[in-house]
Scaffold this motif. Structure first.
Motif, short mmCIF file in Angstrom:
data_model
loop_
_atom_site.label_atom_id
_atom_site.label_comp_id
_atom_site.label_asym_id
_atom_site.label_seq_id
_atom_site.Cartn_x
_atom_site.Cartn_y
_atom_site.Cartn_z
N GLY A 17 0.80 -1.22 0.00
CA GLY A 17 0.00 0.00 0.00
C GLY A 17 0.83 1.26 0.00
O GLY A 17 0.38 2.32 0.43
N HIS A 18 2.06 1.16 -0.48
CA HIS A 18 2.97 2.30 -0.51
C HIS A 18 3.24 2.72 -1.94
O HIS A 18 2.80 2.08 -2.88
N SER A 19 3.99 3.79 -2.10
CA SER A 19 4.40 4.29 -3.41
C SER A 19 5.91 4.34 -3.47
O SER A 19 6.58 4.47 -2.45
N THR A 20 6.44 4.26 -4.68
CA THR A 20 7.86 4.51 -4.87
C THR A 20 8.03 6.02 -5.05
O THR A 20 7.05 6.73 -5.35
N SER A 42 10.25 4.14 4.85
CA SER A 42 10.47 2.84 5.47
C SER A 42 11.30 3.00 6.74
O SER A 42 12.20 3.83 6.82
N SER A 43 11.02 2.15 7.72
CA SER A 43 11.76 2.20 8.98
C SER A 43 13.22 1.80 8.79
O SER A 43 14.05 2.02 9.67
N ARG A 44 13.57 1.22 7.64
CA ARG A 44 14.97 0.86 7.40
C ARG A 44 15.84 2.10 7.12
O ARG A 44 17.05 2.00 7.10
N TYR A 45 15.20 3.27 6.91
CA TYR A 45 15.95 4.51 6.74
C TYR A 45 16.03 5.19 8.10
O TYR A 45 15.02 5.51 8.70
N LYS A 46 17.22 5.45 8.55
CA LYS A 46 17.44 5.99 9.90
C LYS A 46 16.87 7.39 10.08
O LYS A 46 16.37 7.73 11.14
N ILE A 60 16.19 9.38 -3.06
CA ILE A 60 14.72 9.31 -3.06
C ILE A 60 14.14 10.60 -3.65
O ILE A 60 13.26 10.55 -4.52
N VAL A 61 14.63 11.74 -3.19
CA VAL A 61 14.15 13.03 -3.71
C VAL A 61 14.45 13.15 -5.20
O VAL A 61 13.59 13.58 -5.98
#
Length: 124
Positions: A17-20, A42-46, A60-61
């Protein structure tokens, strides 16, 4: 994510249910957005100030900017404040997305439908 293809990342994001970032940029372009604020990472990004975290957020940006078509994209951070301007009566401007000119809320709904139809070919 390193080692995953763009298609694999897309499938995983949509299944959750997310977007890239590219999907978010494309959707914002279809809506005629003047600014895109990316959230809910995502929680994997600090999310800290480390070189690694800043590098990930820049990628990402940059992915969102590429599909949006302009540079007014930011990655939100905890406690960040962003001033948003309201443009009453502003029309959607990108007819290539299948969005006819209409009020912003209607344009967003039409853009979502159009985008989901176009993205559907990834899952057939």
């Amino acid at each position: 994510e390193d080692g995953e293809t763009e298609h694999e990342v897309l499938q995983l994001a949509v299944s959750r249910g997310h977007s890239t970032p590219s999907m978010a940029g494309d959707f914002a372009r279809c809506c005629g957005a003047l600014k895109l604020v990316l959230t809910h990472f995502s929680s994997r990004y600090k999310g800290d100030e480390s070189e690694e975290s800043l590098s990930v957020m820049k990628r990402i940006v940059d992915q969102a900017k590429k599909t949006l078509g302009h540079d007014n994209v930011v990655a939100a951070r905890d406690m960040m404040e962003i001033k948003l301007l309201v443009h009453k009566g502003r029309k959607a401007v990108d007819d290539s997305c299948g969005v006819s000119p209409m009020e912003a809320s209607g344009a967003a709904a039409a853009a979502a439908d159009s985008y989901l139809q176009k993205a559907g070919h990834f899952f057939k």
